[in-house]
Scaffold this motif. Structure first.
Motif, PDB file in Angstrom:
ATOM      1  N   HIS A 261       0.812  -1.233   0.000  1.00 29.50           N
ATOM      2  CA  HIS A 261       0.000   0.000   0.000  1.00 29.50           C
ATOM      3  C   HIS A 261       0.842   1.278   0.000  1.00 29.50           C
ATOM      4  N   GLN A 262       2.125   1.153  -0.263  1.00 26.21           N
ATOM      5  CA  GLN A 262       2.990   2.339  -0.261  1.00 26.21           C
ATOM      6  C   GLN A 262       2.617   3.305  -1.396  1.00 26.21           C
ATOM      7  N   CYS A 263       2.188   2.741  -2.530  1.00 20.32           N
ATOM      8  CA  CYS A 263       1.800   3.587  -3.670  1.00 20.32           C
ATOM      9  C   CYS A 263       0.562   4.429  -3.338  1.00 20.32           C
ATOM     10  N   ILE A 264      -0.287   3.903  -2.447  1.00 22.48           N
ATOM     11  CA  ILE A 264      -1.492   4.649  -2.046  1.00 22.48           C
ATOM     12  C   ILE A 264      -1.110   5.720  -1.021  1.00 22.48           C
ATOM     13  N   THR A 265      -0.228   5.322  -0.100  1.00 26.33           N
ATOM     14  CA  THR A 265       0.176   6.240   0.985  1.00 26.33           C
ATOM     15  C   THR A 265       0.789   7.523   0.437  1.00 26.33           C
ATOM     16  N   VAL A 266       1.516   7.397  -0.683  1.00 25.56           N
ATOM     17  CA  VAL A 266       2.235   8.554  -1.214  1.00 25.56           C
ATOM     18  C   VAL A 266       1.380   9.390  -2.189  1.00 25.56           C
ATOM     19  N   CYS A 267       0.226   8.844  -2.580  1.00 24.20           N
ATOM     20  CA  CYS A 267      -0.580   9.505  -3.623  1.00 24.20           C
ATOM     21  C   CYS A 267      -1.267  10.767  -3.087  1.00 24.20           C
ATOM     22  N   PRO A 268      -1.044  11.923  -3.710  1.00 21.36           N
ATOM     23  CA  PRO A 268      -1.672  13.160  -3.203  1.00 21.36           C
ATOM     24  C   PRO A 268      -3.185  13.185  -3.368  1.00 21.36           C
ATOM     25  N   THR A 269      -3.729  12.332  -4.258  1.00 17.96           N
ATOM     26  CA  THR A 269      -5.191  12.288  -4.371  1.00 17.96           C
ATOM     27  C   THR A 269      -5.751  11.037  -3.690  1.00 17.96           C
ATOM     28  N   GLY A 270      -4.886  10.275  -3.096  1.00 13.21           N
ATOM     29  CA  GLY A 270      -5.297   9.153  -2.244  1.00 13.21           C
ATOM     30  C   GLY A 270      -5.784   7.914  -2.966  1.00 13.21           C
ATOM     31  N   ILE A 271      -5.552   7.790  -4.265  1.00  8.64           N
ATOM     32  CA  ILE A 271      -6.115   6.647  -4.991  1.00  8.64           C
ATOM     33  C   ILE A 271      -5.147   5.457  -5.025  1.00  8.64           C
ATOM     34  N   ASP A 272      -5.701   4.329  -5.416  1.00  8.83           N
ATOM     35  CA  ASP A 272      -4.905   3.113  -5.595  1.00  8.83           C
ATOM     36  C   ASP A 272      -4.759   2.903  -7.106  1.00  8.83           C
ATOM     37  N   VAL A 282      -3.355  12.417 -11.280  1.00  6.04           N
ATOM     38  CA  VAL A 282      -2.808  13.588 -11.964  1.00  6.04           C
ATOM     39  C   VAL A 282      -1.434  13.295 -12.577  1.00  6.04           C
ATOM     40  N   ASN A 283      -1.085  12.038 -12.643  1.00 10.27           N
ATOM     41  CA  ASN A 283       0.197  11.618 -13.268  1.00 10.27           C
ATOM     42  C   ASN A 283       1.413  12.273 -12.591  1.00 10.27           C
ATOM     43  N   CYS A 284       1.350  12.368 -11.272  1.00  9.98           N
ATOM     44  CA  CYS A 284       2.436  13.057 -10.564  1.00  9.98           C
ATOM     45  C   CYS A 284       3.671  12.184 -10.392  1.00  9.98           C
ATOM     46  N   THR A 285       3.550  10.896 -10.627  1.00 16.77           N
ATOM     47  CA  THR A 285       4.658   9.910 -10.583  1.00 16.77           C
ATOM     48  C   THR A 285       5.141   9.558  -9.172  1.00 16.77           C
ATOM     49  N   ALA A 286       4.487  10.095  -8.130  1.00 15.55           N
ATOM     50  CA  ALA A 286       4.942   9.774  -6.766  1.00 15.55           C
ATOM     51  C   ALA A 286       4.868   8.268  -6.512  1.00 15.55           C
ATOM     52  N   CYS A 287       3.827   7.606  -7.044  1.00 15.45           N
ATOM     53  CA  CYS A 287       3.686   6.158  -6.805  1.00 15.45           C
ATOM     54  C   CYS A 287       4.756   5.360  -7.557  1.00 15.45           C
ATOM     55  N   ILE A 288       5.230   5.893  -8.704  1.00 15.08           N
ATOM     56  CA  ILE A 288       6.301   5.191  -9.437  1.00 15.08           C
ATOM     57  C   ILE A 288       7.541   5.141  -8.546  1.00 15.08           C
ATOM     58  N   ASP A 289       7.917   6.318  -8.028  1.00 15.09           N
ATOM     59  CA  ASP A 289       9.101   6.396  -7.165  1.00 15.09           C
ATOM     60  C   ASP A 289       8.970   5.473  -5.961  1.00 15.09           C
ATOM     61  N   GLN A 290       7.792   5.510  -5.319  1.00 19.93           N
ATOM     62  CA  GLN A 290       7.606   4.747  -4.080  1.00 19.93           C
ATOM     63  C   GLN A 290       7.649   3.243  -4.357  1.00 19.93           C
ATOM     64  N   CYS A 291       7.003   2.830  -5.451  1.00 21.28           N
ATOM     65  CA  CYS A 291       6.990   1.398  -5.767  1.00 21.28           C
ATOM     66  C   CYS A 291       8.392   0.928  -6.177  1.00 21.28           C
ATOM     67  N   ASN A 292       9.123   1.785  -6.879  1.00 24.32           N
ATOM     68  CA  ASN A 292      10.494   1.410  -7.261  1.00 24.32           C
ATOM     69  C   ASN A 292      11.359   1.150  -6.033  1.00 24.32           C
ATOM     70  N   LYS A 293      11.104   1.911  -4.973  1.00 26.12           N
ATOM     71  CA  LYS A 293      11.862   1.694  -3.720  1.00 26.12           C
ATOM     72  C   LYS A 293      11.535   0.303  -3.147  1.00 26.12           C
ATOM     73  N   ILE A 294      10.247  -0.060  -3.231  1.00 24.70           N
ATOM     74  CA  ILE A 294       9.830  -1.374  -2.718  1.00 24.70           C
ATOM     75  C   ILE A 294      10.456  -2.480  -3.574  1.00 24.70           C
ATOM     76  N   MET A 295      10.463  -2.246  -4.898  1.00 19.71           N
ATOM     77  CA  MET A 295      11.040  -3.258  -5.795  1.00 19.71           C
ATOM     78  C   MET A 295      12.528  -3.461  -5.493  1.00 19.71           C
ATOM     79  N   LEU A 296      13.198  -2.381  -5.125  1.00 21.92           N
ATOM     80  CA  LEU A 296      14.626  -2.466  -4.791  1.00 21.92           C
ATOM     81  C   LEU A 296      14.818  -3.319  -3.533  1.00 21.92           C
ATOM     82  N   ILE A 297      13.920  -3.098  -2.557  1.00 22.85           N
ATOM     83  CA  ILE A 297      14.017  -3.859  -1.296  1.00 22.85           C
ATOM     84  C   ILE A 297      13.712  -5.341  -1.542  1.00 22.85           C
TER      85      ILE A 297
END
Ligand code: SF4
Ligand code: SF4
Length: 457
Positions: A261-272, A282-297
Motif C-alpha cells: 500500500h505504499q503507492c497509495i500512501t504517497v498519492c496526493p489524491t489518495g487513490i490506488d 494527476v500523473n504526478c509519478t509519486a507512486c512510481i518512485d515509491q513502488c520502485n523503492k519497494i522493488m529495490l528492497i
C-alpha cells in the motif's frame, strides 16, 4: 479487501460514506521522478515570477491587460481587433493540450498545472518542513491544542497567507504590468481601496484552496480531469500498474506486488493506481518512485508502476504514435500555420473610418460635395508611427482636424476629417470610396467606406 478496494467505484476516495471530506495525509514523495518534477517546477515558478519583469526592447514580454483590451504574448501585441488571431492561438493551444492528453494522459496536471505546482512544490513542502511527514501530521491534527501545535499551525498558516498574497500580486502584475503595480503599491491604500479589497479577496481564495480545498480542485472541480474519459484510449501512455507482472498480489504470492500500500500512501489524491487509470490520477509519478523503492528492497526489477499504455502492458510494446494522434498533429499543424500566417500578415495599424453620425453631405460653392468622417487608428507596433491619409479611389481633398497624425507606440489616434469630392466624380447618392493609410510614403493599410451625395448626381 481494504475499504479503498471496496469503495473506489462508489465515491471519490477523499469523501466519506456521508459525503463529507476525508482528509488525505500523503506521504512525502522522493525519488528520481520527483527530483525531475522538482527541477522542472523551479523553471515554471521562475517563469511565473519573472515574466512581469521581462522586457523585450523596453516592452513587456507578456501582458494580459484586459481593461485596455490589449494583450502582449511573447512580445507580439494583440488588440481587441485581433480577436480572430487570438482565438486561433487559443484553439491551437487547446488542440495541443488534447494531442498531449491523447498521447500522454493527464501529464500536464502533474507537471505543469499551476494548481499542482503550487500545492505540491510550494505549500506542501512548507507543511512537511513545519509539521513533518504524513504520520506526524495526522498525529498533530488529531492531538489536543498544545503550545507546540498552536505554534506550528500559526507559523504554517501565516506563511501560507503571505505566499497567497505574493501569488495574487504576481498574478496582478501579469494583468496590469510591473510598473503600474509598483505605482499602485507605493500609493496610500485609501486611494485604491476597491483594488486592495479585490487583492485581499483573491488572496483569501488562494489561501483557502491551498490550505483546505487542495486536491479537490483536481478531483471535483477541474473540467480537464473530466475530459480524460473521452480523450484517453488503450494507447495513451499514462502512469500505469503492470497487473500482468504484479498479480496475484500479496506478500507470499507469485506476483511482484507485495500489497504494501505504499503507492497509495504517497498519492496526493489518495487513490490506488492498481485499480487502473482513474480520473483522480494527476500523473504526478509519486507512486512510481515509491513502488520502485519497494522493488529495490524485494530484489525485483523497477517499473511495476511506470509510464505505459494499456496495450503496452497487455502486449509488451508501447508506441507513442498512432492514427489518432497523427490526425490531431496534422490539424494542429494546419491551425498553427494559419495562426502564424495571420499574425505575420496582419497590418501594423488598424483603421476604422465612419461617417460622423447625424451629419449628411454638404454642397459647397466650388462645385464639391463634402462628408464628415470620424477616424480611429490603433498602432499595433512598439514604435511611434507618422501617418498620412490619402484618398485612393477618387480625386478629392481631405481636411484633417489637427495637424499631426503621429500615433504613439501601441497608441490610439482619434480625429475627424472632411472629405471634399468634385460633383462630377460622383455617380450616385452613395459612392464607395477608398483611403490609403501611409507611413513615410509607404502604404500600410487601405480602408473602404461610403460617401453620400445628392441623388441627382
Ligand atoms: S507500492 Fe508497489 S508493491 Fe506496494 S502495493 Fe503498490 S504496487 Fe504493490
Ligand atoms: S496514482 Fe500515482 S501518479 Fe496518479 S496521482 Fe496518485 S501518486 Fe500520482
Amino acid at each position: 479487501m481494504s475499504e479503498q478496494e471496496l469503495t473506489f467505484r462508489d465515491r471519490p476516495i477523499n469523501m466519506n460514506e456521508k459525503g463529507g471530506r476525508k482528509w488525505i495525509y500523503a506521504k512525502k514523495p522522493s525519488g528520481l521522478w520527483f527530483t525531475r518534477r522538482t527541477v522542472f517546477s523551479w523553471f515554471l515558478l521562475l517563469f511565473f515570477v519573472s515574466v512581469p519583469f521581462i522586457r523585450v526592447n523596453g516592452h513587456p514580454f507578456i501582458l494580459l491587460d484586459i481593461s485596455s483590451r490589449k494583450f502582449i504574448i511573447f512580445g507580439a501585441i494583440f488588440w481587441a481587433q485581433d480577436t480572430f488571431i487570438l482565438a486561433l492561438l487559443m484553439l491551437s493551444f487547446v488542440l495541443f493540450i488534447i494531442l498531449f492528453t491523447v498521447t500522454f494522459g493527464r501529464i500536464f496536471c502533474g507537471w505543469a498545472c499551476p494548481q499542482t505546482i503550487f500545492l505540491e512544490m510550494v505549500f506542501r513542502k512548507i507543511e512537511y518542513l513545519i509539521e513533518g511527514d504524513y504520520r506526524k501530521r495526522y498525529k498533530l491534527d488529531n492531538s489536543p491544542w498544545t503550545t507546540e501545535k498552536i505554534f506550528k499551525k500559526t507559523l504554517k498558516h501565516s506563511i501560507f497567507i503571505l505566499i497567497a498574497i505574493a501569488m495574487t500580486n504576481t498574478f496582478l502584475m501579469w494583468f496590469i504590468g510591473s510598473e503600474k503595480w509598483l505605482k499602485l503599491v507605493s500609493e496610500p491604500i485609501s486611494q485604491n481601496l476597491a483594488g486592495f479589497s479585490i487583492m485581499l479577496f483573491i488572496s483569501a481564495i488562494f489561501y483557502w484552496i491551498y490550505s483546505y480545498f487542495r486536491e479537490q480542485i483536481c478531483t471535483m472541480v477541474c473540467p480537464y480531469g473530466r475530459m480524460q474519459g473521452v480523450l484517453l484510449d488503450s494507447k495513451s501512455i499514462v502512469v500505469s500498474y503492470d497487473y500482468k507482472r504484479g498479480e496475484p498480489r500479496g506478500a507470499h504470492s507469485k506476483g511482484d506486488c507485495i500489497d504494501c500500500h505504499q503507492c497509495i500512501t504517497v498519492c496526493p489524491t489518495g487513490i490506488d493506481i492498481r485499480n487502473g487509470t482513474q480520473l483522480e490520477c494527476v500523473n504526478c509519478t509519486a507512486c512510481i518512485d515509491q513502488c520502485n523503492k519497494i522493488m529495490l528492497i524485494t530484489n525485483k526489477p523497477p517499473g511495476l508502476i511506470r509510464f505505459d499504455s494499456e496495450e503496452g502492458i497487455k502486449n509488451g510494446h508501447k508506441t507513442i504514435w498512432n492514427a489518432r494522434n497523427r490526425a490531431y498533429s496534422f490539424v494542429l499543424l494546419i491551425l498553427f500555420s494559419f495562426f502564424v500566417y495571420t499574425l505575420v500578415s496582419r497590418p501594423v495599424v488598424e483603421t476604422s473610418i465612419l461617417r460622423t453620425p447625424g451629419l449628411l453631405y454638404q454642397e459647397n460653392e466650388n462645385n464639391t460635395i463634402s462628408n464628415v468622417y470620424n477616424i480611429k487608428i490603433v498602432n499595433k507596433t512598439h514604435d511611434e508611427l507618422p501617418l498620412e491619409i490619402k484618398l485612393l479611389s477618387h480625386k478629392g481633398e481631405i481636411k484633417m482636424a489637427g495637424k499631426s497624425m503621429a500615433v504613439k507606440d501601441q497608441g490610439l489616434y482619434e480625429s475627424t476629417f472632411i472629405l471634399f469630392i468634385p460633383k462630377d466624380e460622383l455617380k450616385g447618392d452613395n459612392t464607395k470610396v477608398e483611403f490609403g493609410i501611409f507611413s513615410n510614403d509607404k502604404i500600410i493599410e487601405t480602408v473602404k467606406t461610403t460617401f453620400v451625395g445628392p441623388t441627382s448626381n
